[in-house]
Design a protein around this motif. Structure first.
Motif, PDB file in Angstrom:
ATOM      1  N   VAL A 282       0.844  -1.202   0.000  1.00  0.00           N
ATOM      2  CA  VAL A 282       0.000   0.000   0.000  1.00  0.00           C
ATOM      3  C   VAL A 282       0.879   1.251   0.000  1.00  0.00           C
ATOM      4  N   THR A 283       1.884   1.269   0.878  1.00  0.00           N
ATOM      5  CA  THR A 283       2.790   2.418   0.954  1.00  0.00           C
ATOM      6  C   THR A 283       3.529   2.616  -0.366  1.00  0.00           C
ATOM      7  N   GLY A 284       4.011   1.510  -0.936  1.00  0.00           N
ATOM      8  CA  GLY A 284       4.740   1.597  -2.198  1.00  0.00           C
ATOM      9  C   GLY A 284       3.870   2.066  -3.349  1.00  0.00           C
ATOM     10  N   LEU A 285       2.638   1.567  -3.418  1.00  0.00           N
ATOM     11  CA  LEU A 285       1.723   1.967  -4.490  1.00  0.00           C
ATOM     12  C   LEU A 285       1.354   3.447  -4.383  1.00  0.00           C
ATOM     13  N   LEU A 286       1.134   3.911  -3.155  1.00  0.00           N
ATOM     14  CA  LEU A 286       0.801   5.328  -2.968  1.00  0.00           C
ATOM     15  C   LEU A 286       1.945   6.220  -3.433  1.00  0.00           C
ATOM     16  N   LYS A 287       3.163   5.837  -3.079  1.00  0.00           N
ATOM     17  CA  LYS A 287       4.328   6.625  -3.499  1.00  0.00           C
ATOM     18  C   LYS A 287       4.415   6.705  -5.018  1.00  0.00           C
ATOM     19  N   GLU A 288       4.228   5.563  -5.681  1.00  0.00           N
ATOM     20  CA  GLU A 288       4.297   5.541  -7.145  1.00  0.00           C
ATOM     21  C   GLU A 288       3.132   6.308  -7.763  1.00  0.00           C
ATOM     22  N   THR A 289       1.960   6.232  -7.131  1.00  0.00           N
ATOM     23  CA  THR A 289       0.789   6.936  -7.659  1.00  0.00           C
ATOM     24  C   THR A 289       0.991   8.444  -7.624  1.00  0.00           C
ATOM     25  N   TYR A 290       1.489   8.945  -6.501  1.00  0.00           N
ATOM     26  CA  TYR A 290       1.706  10.393  -6.391  1.00  0.00           C
ATOM     27  C   TYR A 290       2.755  10.866  -7.398  1.00  0.00           C
ATOM     28  N   SER A 291       3.737  10.021  -7.662  1.00  0.00           N
ATOM     29  CA  SER A 291       4.739  10.363  -8.682  1.00  0.00           C
ATOM     30  C   SER A 291       4.099  10.382 -10.066  1.00  0.00           C
ATOM     31  N   ALA A 292       3.262   9.375 -10.349  1.00  0.00           N
ATOM     32  CA  ALA A 292       2.616   9.283 -11.668  1.00  0.00           C
ATOM     33  C   ALA A 292       1.627  10.418 -11.886  1.00  0.00           C
ATOM     34  N   LEU A 293       0.964  10.869 -10.812  1.00  0.00           N
ATOM     35  CA  LEU A 293       0.000  11.970 -10.943  1.00  0.00           C
ATOM     36  C   LEU A 293       0.682  13.284 -11.318  1.00  0.00           C
ATOM     37  N   LYS A 294       1.973  13.391 -11.021  1.00  0.00           N
ATOM     38  CA  LYS A 294       2.714  14.614 -11.347  1.00  0.00           C
ATOM     39  C   LYS A 294       3.201  14.631 -12.795  1.00  0.00           C
ATOM     40  N   LEU A 295       3.099  13.482 -13.468  1.00  0.00           N
ATOM     41  CA  LEU A 295       3.565  13.404 -14.850  1.00  0.00           C
ATOM     42  C   LEU A 295       2.629  14.176 -15.773  1.00  0.00           C
ATOM     43  N   PRO A 296       3.168  14.751 -16.822  1.00  0.00           N
ATOM     44  CA  PRO A 296       2.300  15.452 -17.776  1.00  0.00           C
ATOM     45  C   PRO A 296       1.495  14.449 -18.607  1.00  0.00           C
ATOM     46  N   GLY A 297       0.416  14.928 -19.177  1.00  0.00           N
ATOM     47  CA  GLY A 297      -0.348  14.101 -20.105  1.00  0.00           C
ATOM     48  C   GLY A 297      -1.218  13.071 -19.420  1.00  0.00           C
ATOM     49  N   LYS A 298      -1.725  12.156 -20.249  1.00  0.00           N
ATOM     50  CA  LYS A 298      -2.659  11.124 -19.785  1.00  0.00           C
ATOM     51  C   LYS A 298      -2.062   9.734 -19.980  1.00  0.00           C
ATOM     52  N   ARG A 299      -2.811   8.722 -19.539  1.00  0.00           N
ATOM     53  CA  ARG A 299      -2.479   7.310 -19.730  1.00  0.00           C
ATOM     54  C   ARG A 299      -1.085   6.964 -19.194  1.00  0.00           C
ATOM     55  N   ASN A 300      -0.771   7.487 -18.034  1.00  0.00           N
ATOM     56  CA  ASN A 300       0.486   7.122 -17.381  1.00  0.00           C
ATOM     57  C   ASN A 300       0.323   5.730 -16.777  1.00  0.00           C
ATOM     58  N   ARG A 301       1.189   4.824 -17.137  1.00  0.00           N
ATOM     59  CA  ARG A 301       1.015   3.424 -16.768  1.00  0.00           C
ATOM     60  C   ARG A 301       1.714   3.078 -15.458  1.00  0.00           C
TER      61      ARG A 301
END
Length: 761
Positions: free
Chosen positions: A12-31
């Protein structure tokens, strides 16, 4: 509420960290990718992840969009299984609202809603879900409207390798253009820099899944005795099923293991080969007393559904299920233990995903009988053509050793200390710690003298006021600077005016959650913050008869905050003392069992076959690649003296099914001592020896003395034990083995020690 395992919390902790990083990426469909082995509990882990993400997003001021909604895609009917699982999970939490298509309101996905969608229902442009219909329901319109309302969309692709790689699937995902696409699978279809993997060994160590899967392809044709290959495989699979059932009964468990028989064709309808095989198998099983009529046989095919009700129950009387691969997805039956695969010789690759149905432990624990900690697979594929998938090569094993037929049970008392770590979270005892801390720090009480006319709440109100706690808090305000003038000098700012704005209740809830997350000390925030929240609220309710809305305002009032932080610190310290006491007690709690050489033992690729070991209690003998020189030499010594040794057994070194005695290490911690060798001599005496060289182990003395004490306590008229730590002396050509049959004080000489000579025992 379901309690997470350590590895699930970390996920859970690891997924949240990766999610917050991915949300900062530009554009859509960040995998993103979440890889979790079968049996790891990925659905409950995902539920906990979604819960925390929904709770934290409104507080993430670094994002312009702080609302999020989810779409959970799954193949076949797996979406319904996940829907009901998450609906049950969130019935108390209420942070996330699981919905189906017909539950959508106001023409859009709402924040914190998770829409469950069957992939087959939306993967066609002709489908009513993906184009406007008479009711005006259109999935894409709902999604786009939510996006216009500043709501981020996250698509969860459950078992994506089954459905999300086709042309239509890719086209729909392109149309949706979610901010994140999260692939959740044991075998993800793509790779990403933003990923988290639960390692299989973590799940094994948590005793959620079996240690190994034993693959017994195309058994010895010399033992066929005129039978068809199909009958040989059925015989072996039924024999293993009976052995497992007997093992459960020996432990006093009523679990009935299930034998699965998989048909060769992967097509939806039954092929001619399927029908011919079904007739053959059913005829064979009938002769063994296993039929649909007596409920011992279940059938799950496209045109037949026999005895499926309650099939997953641990004590279900059904012994055998005939099925096709189509049922595998999402079907969870922890009692399934043996798998017989009839398959066409087209697919040579063999991996864990093939046998995922028999991986789960029925009671989420490992047993003292090793046979119950493995899954068993029989197949008509020849051993020499099967290729094990590389990443599964240390899990799917083909090396099995069986106990010698002339073995007579010795019934040794064995000990096991469960060393699984205590979870780093606040426990149910924390509220008591909070109350004790409040009584100590503020002087509160719930137990006033009956002669005291003062009410409990009036008494406690005075105590808080004496500590300068402001209780008359109607609202929490925050000053916002306005008309700010910036001077030319660097670092100098003049604020001419301020305006205050009252916080709404929903904003206060967010601030309070953040306050609790910030003040749980070193405990895991996901599980511990809600416990702290409830503890503080209940404190005000039980001592002052104030509701949670009043409590939150009092706690968050600026001049009160520091005192409540100090109160929390006192409570956390009290709680830690409780955990330390519990850990100390747990370290001394030993599970005892009656031990014998296992009926069979499974060896992975870290062991190699050794032919020169005729007297080993398990045949054949597999020697560890990590065996020490003294261990190897002692094996040779035993074989040289086989005329005087009935059998010897090289013990394991960490599991419940391995023989161990307890000892206290130099720090006073109770540990398990896994003695290297158990030997039965021709005279009937049982020798327990652990091979070492002098001063080679800092616990040499403690282990030896613990073993001597064990031998003294367990030796009886009908069971004579000898042994201790044993060391080699002399050259290899003139080797003797020395041991002491008394307690020792040092480990640097063998003066007065005995020579172990099997011929004289």
């Amino acid at each position: 509420m379901i309690q997470l395992k350590n590895y699930q919390e970390e996920a859970v902790t690891g997924l949240l960290k990766e999610t917050y990083s991915a949300l900062k990426l530009p554009g859509k469909r960040n995998r993103m990718v979440f890889k979790a082995p079968t049996g790891a509990g990925k659905t409950v882990t995902m539920a906990a992840y979604l819960n925390q993400l929904a709770a934290e997003m409104p507080d993430k001021l670094e994002f312009t969009k702080r609302k999020v909604a989810f779409i959970w895609f799954a193949p076949n009917q797996l979406h319904l299984q996940s829907y009901f699982s998450l609906k049950d999970y969130f019935k108390e939490l209420r942070t996330i609202k699981p919905i189906q298509f017909e539950d959508i309101t106001d023409g859009k996905l709402q924040p914190n809603e998770i829409l469950f969608v069957n992939w087959q229902s939306v993967n066609s442009a002709k489908n009513i879900y993906v184009r406007e219909n008479e009711q005006g329901k259109d999935l894409l319109k709902y999604i786009y409207t939510a996006m216009l309302d500043d709501t981020e969309i996250i698509c969860i692709l459950d078992e994506a390798h089954y459905h999300a790689n086709g042309k239509k699937a890719k086209a729909l995902l392109q149309q949706i253009s979610a901010k994140i696409e999260l692939d959740v699978s044991a075998t993800p279809m793509f790779q990403s820099d933003y990923s988290y993997t639960i390692k299989r060994q973590e799940v094994v160590d948590a005793e959620m899944i079996k240690k190994n899967v034993v693959l017994n392809p195309l058994l010895d044709h010399l033992k066929q005795d005129g039978r068809s290959l199909n009958h040989v495989l059925l015989d072996e699979a039924l024999k293993k099923h009976a052995e497992l059932k007997q093992a459960y009964e020996k432990l006093g468990s009523k679990i009935n293991p299930l034998l699965l028989i998989q048909l060769p064709s992967d097509k939806k309808s039954e092929s001619a080969l399927d029908k011919q095989l079904i007739d053959e198998v059913e005829t064979y099983l009938t002769a063994k007393g296993i039929t649909v009529q007596n409920n011992k046989l279940a059938v799950w095919l496209s045109n037949r559904k026999d005895n499926l009700d309650g099939l997953e129950e641990k004590e279900c009387m059904t012994d055998v299920l005939i099925f096709k691969q189509a049922i595998a997805l999402g079907w969870d039956c922890p009692r399934a233990a043996v798998l017989l695969i009839f398959r066409e010789i087209q697919q040579e690759s063999f991996g864990i995903q093939t046998v995922g149905r028999i991986l789960r432990m029925p009671e989420q624990k490992h047993y003292t009988l090793p046979i119950l900690n493995n899954g068993y697979v029989y197949t008509n594929l020849s051993k020499d053509i099967i290729k094990i998938v590389q990443e599964d090569i240390d899990y799917i094993v083909q090396n099995t050793a069986k106990r010698i037929e002339e073995y007579q049970e010795i019934h040794l008392d064995s000990a096991f200390i469960n060393t699984r770590l205590t979870r780093n979270r606040l426990s149910s005892k924390f509220r008591k710690c909070m109350y004790e801390a409040a009584e100590e720090y503020f002087g509160l009480s719930r137990d006033l003298d009956v002669t005291n006319p003062e009410s409990v709440e009036a008494y406690n109100t005075k105590r808080l006021q004496e500590k300068f706690i402001e209780l008359d808090v109607n609202q929490i305000e925050i000053p916002i600077p306005k008309n700010v003038q910036l001077a030319t000098e660097i670092g100098y700012t003049e604020v001419t005016e301020k305006e205050t704005f009252a916080k709404t209740q929903s904003e206060l809830d967010i601030l309070f959650r953040q306050f609790c997350r910030d003040n749980v000390g070193g405990y895991a925030k996901a599980d511990s913050a809600p416990v702290l929240e409830l503890g503080l609220k209940m404190l005000f309710e039980e001592y002052l008869l104030l509701n949670e809305f009043q409590a939150i305002k009092i706690i968050l009032f600026e001049q009160n905050k520091s005192k409540f932080i100090e109160l929390i610190d006192i409570a956390l310290n009290r709680h830690q003392v409780l955990l330390d006491q519990k850990a100390a007690q747990a370290s001394k709690r030993v599970e005892h069992s009656v031990w014998d050489v296992p009926v069979e033992r499974i060896y992975n690729e870290h062991y190699k076959l050794k032919e020169e070991a005729e007297q080993h209690a398990l045949i054949p003998f597999y020697e560890s690649n990590k065996s020490s020189t003294p261990e190897k030499e002692f094996v040779c010594f035993l074989e040289q003296n086989k005329a005087h040794v009935e059998w010897w057994y090289k013990n394991g070194d960490k599991n419940k099914e391995d023989f161990a005695v307890t000892y206290e290490d130099r720090n006073g911690v109770m540990r398990g001592f896994y003695v290297d060798f158990v030997i039965k001599t021709k005279s009937g005496k049982i020798a327990l020896f652990d091979t070492k060289t002098l001063d080679s182990d800092p616990e040499f003395v403690n282990k030896h003395n613990a073993l001597i004490k064990y031998i003294e306590e367990k030796t009886k008229a009908d069971k004579t034990l000898i042994g201790g730590v044993i060391v080699p002396k002399g050259t290899r050509d003139n080797r003797t083995w020395k041991y002491c049959d008394n307690q020792i004080e040092k480990a640097n000489d063998t003066i007065g020690w005995l020579s172990f000579e099997p011929s004289l025992i």
